[in-house]
Design a protein around this motif. Structure first.
Motif, mmCIF file in Angstrom:
data_model
loop_
_atom_site.group_PDB
_atom_site.id
_atom_site.type_symbol
_atom_site.label_atom_id
_atom_site.label_comp_id
_atom_site.label_asym_id
_atom_site.label_seq_id
_atom_site.Cartn_x
_atom_site.Cartn_y
_atom_site.Cartn_z
ATOM 1 N N PRO A 3 -8.380 -21.276 -25.793
ATOM 2 C CA PRO A 3 -8.783 -21.004 -24.408
ATOM 3 C C PRO A 3 -8.743 -22.274 -23.566
ATOM 4 O O PRO A 3 -8.977 -23.379 -24.060
ATOM 5 C CB PRO A 3 -10.208 -20.469 -24.552
ATOM 6 N N VAL A 4 -8.481 -22.104 -22.293
ATOM 7 C CA VAL A 4 -8.437 -23.229 -21.377
ATOM 8 C C VAL A 4 -9.839 -23.796 -21.201
ATOM 9 O O VAL A 4 -10.824 -23.059 -21.190
ATOM 10 C CB VAL A 4 -7.834 -22.807 -20.016
ATOM 11 N N ARG A 5 -9.936 -25.113 -21.098
ATOM 12 C CA ARG A 5 -11.214 -25.773 -20.821
ATOM 13 C C ARG A 5 -11.366 -25.884 -19.309
ATOM 14 O O ARG A 5 -10.580 -26.543 -18.636
ATOM 15 C CB ARG A 5 -11.243 -27.152 -21.461
ATOM 16 N N PHE A 6 -12.373 -25.203 -18.773
ATOM 17 C CA PHE A 6 -12.605 -25.120 -17.336
ATOM 18 C C PHE A 6 -13.970 -25.730 -17.027
ATOM 19 O O PHE A 6 -14.993 -25.308 -17.566
ATOM 20 C CB PHE A 6 -12.548 -23.653 -16.897
ATOM 21 N N VAL A 7 -13.986 -26.735 -16.158
ATOM 22 C CA VAL A 7 -15.223 -27.401 -15.765
ATOM 23 C C VAL A 7 -15.378 -27.290 -14.249
ATOM 24 O O VAL A 7 -14.419 -27.509 -13.505
ATOM 25 C CB VAL A 7 -15.229 -28.877 -16.198
ATOM 26 N N ALA A 8 -16.583 -26.960 -13.785
ATOM 27 C CA ALA A 8 -16.856 -26.820 -12.362
ATOM 28 C C ALA A 8 -17.842 -27.896 -11.914
ATOM 29 O O ALA A 8 -18.880 -28.096 -12.542
ATOM 30 C CB ALA A 8 -17.420 -25.437 -12.055
ATOM 31 N N LEU A 9 -17.487 -28.589 -10.830
ATOM 32 C CA LEU A 9 -18.342 -29.611 -10.239
ATOM 33 C C LEU A 9 -18.676 -29.183 -8.813
ATOM 34 O O LEU A 9 -17.851 -28.569 -8.132
ATOM 35 C CB LEU A 9 -17.642 -30.971 -10.216
ATOM 36 N N GLY A 10 -19.867 -29.549 -8.342
ATOM 37 C CA GLY A 10 -20.191 -29.198 -6.960
ATOM 38 C C GLY A 10 -21.668 -29.012 -6.734
ATOM 39 O O GLY A 10 -22.512 -29.597 -7.420
ATOM 40 N N PRO A 72 -11.173 -31.534 -19.142
ATOM 41 C CA PRO A 72 -10.791 -30.170 -18.752
ATOM 42 C C PRO A 72 -9.311 -30.061 -18.409
ATOM 43 O O PRO A 72 -8.691 -31.017 -17.947
ATOM 44 C CB PRO A 72 -11.644 -29.923 -17.508
ATOM 45 N N GLU A 73 -8.786 -28.871 -18.625
ATOM 46 C CA GLU A 73 -7.435 -28.557 -18.165
ATOM 47 C C GLU A 73 -7.478 -27.996 -16.743
ATOM 48 O O GLU A 73 -6.482 -28.065 -16.027
ATOM 49 C CB GLU A 73 -6.789 -27.547 -19.115
ATOM 50 N N LEU A 74 -8.634 -27.447 -16.371
ATOM 51 C CA LEU A 74 -8.841 -26.902 -15.038
ATOM 52 C C LEU A 74 -10.199 -27.395 -14.548
ATOM 53 O O LEU A 74 -11.199 -27.285 -15.264
ATOM 54 C CB LEU A 74 -8.826 -25.375 -15.096
ATOM 55 N N ALA A 75 -10.224 -27.972 -13.335
ATOM 56 C CA ALA A 75 -11.466 -28.534 -12.806
ATOM 57 C C ALA A 75 -11.650 -28.092 -11.360
ATOM 58 O O ALA A 75 -10.793 -28.345 -10.516
ATOM 59 C CB ALA A 75 -11.451 -30.058 -12.893
ATOM 60 N N GLN A 108 -6.224 -37.300 -15.607
ATOM 61 C CA GLN A 108 -6.319 -36.815 -16.984
ATOM 62 C C GLN A 108 -5.450 -35.583 -17.222
ATOM 63 O O GLN A 108 -5.404 -35.067 -18.337
ATOM 64 C CB GLN A 108 -7.766 -36.450 -17.316
ATOM 65 N N GLY A 109 -4.788 -35.118 -16.181
ATOM 66 C CA GLY A 109 -3.921 -33.955 -16.317
ATOM 67 C C GLY A 109 -4.554 -32.638 -15.940
ATOM 68 O O GLY A 109 -3.944 -31.577 -16.129
ATOM 69 N N ALA A 110 -5.767 -32.665 -15.379
ATOM 70 C CA ALA A 110 -6.429 -31.417 -14.996
ATOM 71 C C ALA A 110 -5.810 -30.835 -13.733
ATOM 72 O O ALA A 110 -5.456 -31.572 -12.805
ATOM 73 C CB ALA A 110 -7.921 -31.649 -14.768
ATOM 74 N N VAL A 111 -5.711 -29.522 -13.681
ATOM 75 C CA VAL A 111 -5.364 -28.820 -12.449
ATOM 76 C C VAL A 111 -6.639 -28.697 -11.626
ATOM 77 O O VAL A 111 -7.677 -28.243 -12.126
ATOM 78 C CB VAL A 111 -4.792 -27.422 -12.744
ATOM 79 N N LEU A 112 -6.574 -29.102 -10.368
ATOM 80 C CA LEU A 112 -7.742 -29.083 -9.504
ATOM 81 C C LEU A 112 -7.845 -27.776 -8.729
ATOM 82 O O LEU A 112 -6.833 -27.250 -8.256
ATOM 83 C CB LEU A 112 -7.687 -30.236 -8.507
ATOM 84 N N LEU A 113 -9.074 -27.271 -8.592
ATOM 85 C CA LEU A 113 -9.373 -26.168 -7.689
ATOM 86 C C LEU A 113 -10.247 -26.726 -6.576
ATOM 87 O O LEU A 113 -11.281 -27.347 -6.847
ATOM 88 C CB LEU A 113 -10.141 -25.051 -8.401
ATOM 89 N N THR A 114 -9.847 -26.514 -5.329
ATOM 90 C CA THR A 114 -10.617 -27.003 -4.193
ATOM 91 C C THR A 114 -10.721 -25.893 -3.151
ATOM 92 O O THR A 114 -9.996 -24.899 -3.206
ATOM 93 C CB THR A 114 -9.968 -28.240 -3.551
ATOM 94 N N ALA A 115 -11.606 -26.096 -2.190
ATOM 95 C CA ALA A 115 -11.759 -25.104 -1.114
ATOM 96 C C ALA A 115 -12.297 -25.776 0.125
ATOM 97 O O ALA A 115 -13.105 -26.703 0.053
ATOM 98 C CB ALA A 115 -12.703 -23.981 -1.545
ATOM 99 N N CYS A 116 -11.843 -25.303 1.287
ATOM 100 C CA CYS A 116 -12.500 -25.650 2.549
ATOM 101 C C CYS A 116 -13.481 -24.525 2.855
ATOM 102 O O CYS A 116 -13.247 -23.371 2.504
ATOM 103 C CB CYS A 116 -11.481 -25.834 3.663
ATOM 104 N N LEU A 117 -14.600 -24.877 3.502
ATOM 105 C CA LEU A 117 -15.706 -23.938 3.629
ATOM 106 C C LEU A 117 -16.131 -23.757 5.085
ATOM 107 O O LEU A 117 -15.877 -24.624 5.927
ATOM 108 C CB LEU A 117 -16.898 -24.436 2.806
ATOM 109 N N PRO A 118 -16.816 -22.649 5.389
ATOM 110 C CA PRO A 118 -17.311 -22.428 6.755
ATOM 111 C C PRO A 118 -18.389 -23.450 7.102
ATOM 112 O O PRO A 118 -19.070 -23.977 6.225
ATOM 113 C CB PRO A 118 -17.900 -21.013 6.698
ATOM 114 N N ASP A 119 -18.547 -23.707 8.397
ATOM 115 C CA ASP A 119 -19.616 -24.623 8.786
ATOM 116 C C ASP A 119 -20.946 -23.880 8.747
ATOM 117 O O ASP A 119 -21.028 -22.705 9.121
ATOM 118 C CB ASP A 119 -19.353 -25.209 10.171
ATOM 119 N N PRO A 120 -22.002 -24.538 8.252
ATOM 120 C CA PRO A 120 -23.287 -23.856 8.074
ATOM 121 C C PRO A 120 -23.916 -23.409 9.379
ATOM 122 O O PRO A 120 -24.597 -22.378 9.421
ATOM 123 C CB PRO A 120 -24.154 -24.912 7.372
#
Length: 292
Positions: A3-10, A72-75, A108-120
């Motif tokens: 299985p892919v190693r997926f780590v979430a930061l935030g 991680p392979e996906l972060a 390290q070779g991880a694929v990054l997941l990012t997002a822009c977000l609504p203003d609070p």
């Protein structure tokens, strides 16, 4: 195939605030992990490092070292809203920290997941003079995230606007965090991007909540207890500064020089991005670039 190693930061969004289960918060990243398995009944090896209230400094100094050790392979790195809610907001510092976080994980070779977000401010429905300074800050963060996501080839989700922002059925009682349906909405959109890139072999998460929607009474109880504390912890630092920003906004609007504030913010973002060293360009994944 393992299985892919997926780590979430935030921050609280990725921690899962607004999507409660019997074991605590779940959230979009955990829902997405279930759709990243290599076969039926499997999911990614998922670690959620996100912490409520985290700013870009916290992600860089506290979460990143742990993430790198997991290789991680996906972060997923979705952070920045809490920076905009602080008196000390500095887009130069935000850009520098995000560049270091993205660069270290991508290195390290991880694929990054990012997002822009609504203003609070917009999500909360604040009056214009209060909402515009927060919107300007969030737009600055989104512009930086767009630029750095392209630089590091991230799978990038454009979530700053659209029908989902104003659909109350997708948001929790505090109006700042998605509810279960909203977290599923984000997980589905990320899954679609990953599937398009050939990185999500598992089934997409279900869009339908598994838990009944909280009653109005339950929402009011939450706001009167935990929700009130959450807001107060953030407003203590922000409120005096936000009032000063609002007063400046009113003065400029009265003089017809409101555009100067936008120009000043744009110049700060340009300077912040110019100060970040540009590595060799990488192929970008995800949605086509859009203006923040």
């Amino acid at each position: 195939m393992s299985p892919v190693r997926f780590v979430a930061l935030g921050d609280s969004l990725t921690q899962g605030v607004g999507d409660p289960t019997v074991d605590g918060w779940r959230g979009w990243a955990a829902l997405l992990a279930d759709g990243l398995g290599t076969g039926p009944g499997t999911s990614a090896r998922f670690t959620n490092l996100a912490v409520s209230g985290a700013q870009t400094r916290d992600v860089l100094e506290q979460q990143l070292p742990v993430a790198l050790a997991l290789r991680p392979e996906l972060a997923a790195v979705v952070v920045g809203v809490n920076d905009t809610l602080r008196r000390t907001f500095d887009i130069h510092a935000v850009a520098a920290r995000l560049d270091r976080v993205y660069g270290a994980l991508a290195g390290q070779g991880a694929v990054l997941l990012t997002a822009c977000l609504p203003d609070p401010g917009g999500v909360l429905g604040l009056p214009g003079a209060l909402a515009r300074p927060l919107a300007r800050r969030q737009q600055a963060v989104n512009t930086v995230v767009h630029a750095l996501s392209e630089r590091y080839g991230a799978v990038h989700l454009h979530a700053a606007e659209g029908a989902w922002v104003t659909d109350r059925a997708l948001w929790s009682a505090d109006r700042l965090h998605p509810g279960e349906r909203g977290h599923r909405h984000l997980a589905l959109r990320f899954h679609a991007l990953l599937a398009e890139a050939g990185l999500a072999p598992g089934a997409a998460p279900s869009p339908e909540p598994q838990s009944p929607l909280p009653t109005r009474a339950a929402n009011l109880r939450w706001l009167a207890t935990a929700g009130t504390g959450w807001v107060l912890r953030r407003c203590t630092d922000l409120l005096p500064n936000l009032l000063a920003l609002a007063a400046d906004e009113v003065r400029h609007r009265a003089r017809g020089t409101g555009a100067h504030l936008d120009l000043r913010a744009g110049a700060a973002v340009s300077a912040a991005l110019a100060a970040v060293a540009v590595p060799e360009r990488r192929t970008r994944r995800g949605e086509a670039a859009q203006p923040a």
